[in-house]
Design an enzyme around this catalytic site. Sequence first.
Site, short mmCIF file in Angstrom:
data_model
loop_
_atom_site.label_atom_id
_atom_site.label_comp_id
_atom_site.label_asym_id
_atom_site.label_seq_id
_atom_site.Cartn_x
_atom_site.Cartn_y
_atom_site.Cartn_z
N CYS A 102 10.27 -6.60 -6.49
CA CYS A 102 10.14 -7.29 -7.77
C CYS A 102 10.26 -8.82 -7.62
CB CYS A 102 11.24 -6.83 -8.74
SG CYS A 102 11.03 -5.15 -9.34
N ALA A 159 0.83 -1.20 0.00
CA ALA A 159 0.00 0.00 0.00
C ALA A 159 0.87 1.25 0.00
CB ALA A 159 -0.94 0.00 1.20
N CYS A 204 17.01 -4.48 -10.20
CA CYS A 204 17.13 -5.94 -10.24
C CYS A 204 18.36 -6.37 -11.03
CB CYS A 204 15.87 -6.58 -10.80
SG CYS A 204 14.53 -6.55 -9.59
N GLU A 252 12.21 -10.76 -9.26
CA GLU A 252 13.62 -11.17 -9.26
C GLU A 252 14.19 -11.15 -7.85
OE1 GLU A 252 12.08 -9.03 -11.23
OE2 GLU A 252 13.05 -8.85 -13.19
N1 THU Z 1 8.27 -5.88 -11.76
C1 THU Z 1 8.92 -7.06 -11.47
O1 THU Z 1 8.54 -7.77 -10.53
N2 THU Z 1 9.97 -7.41 -12.24
C2 THU Z 1 10.35 -6.75 -13.37
O2 THU Z 1 11.28 -7.20 -14.04
C3 THU Z 1 9.67 -5.52 -13.77
C4 THU Z 1 8.69 -4.99 -12.81
C5 THU Z 1 7.11 -5.51 -10.93
C6 THU Z 1 7.25 -4.38 -9.98
C7 THU Z 1 5.81 -3.97 -9.78
O3 THU Z 1 5.21 -4.79 -8.79
C8 THU Z 1 5.16 -4.26 -11.11
O4 THU Z 1 6.04 -5.15 -11.78
C9 THU Z 1 4.94 -3.05 -11.99
O5 THU Z 1 6.11 -2.32 -12.10
#
Ligand code: THU
Length: 145
Positions: free
Chosen positions: A59, A52, A95, A61
Amino acid sequence: MSHLANADLQRLLAAARSARAQAYVPYSHFAVGAAVLDEQGRVHAGCNVENASYPQGWCAEASALAAMVLAGGRRATAVLVAGPGPATTTPCGGCRQKLREFGDDTLVVIAADPGGIRHTWTLGQLLPESFGPEALAAGQQHSHP
Ligand code: THU
């Protein structure tokens, strides 16, 4: 590029897709799954986990790397990122650096979507001239008191 066996590619794809199905993405609705192959040939997966307080989300990764570390893995040889498509989901800048901690320029980075594999790079292509653990170790030999 270091060789990635097709069997390992398929294992990574399956693990990342399963992880993507568990993504916690109530804000972006952008579900991502990632899977890393470690030096022992094991696969570790993770999904993105949002918050939130938006900047506190992380991410897929990062989740996958944390799972690898928890399992005792210390080197990543390949990572597959499964996004929603149709645009290619590439690892974000943060990442790329997180991956660099556990892999070198030859780390294979694969982007996939529900339709299959979309793109393959090396980490060296995505994060050239990178700063990694060896640089820190070298610097410490010349450190000032
Ligand atoms: N996101 C990832 O988990 N990995 C990526 O390689 C690109 C972006 C996620 C972060 C966020 O929760 C959502 O995607 C939108 O940016």
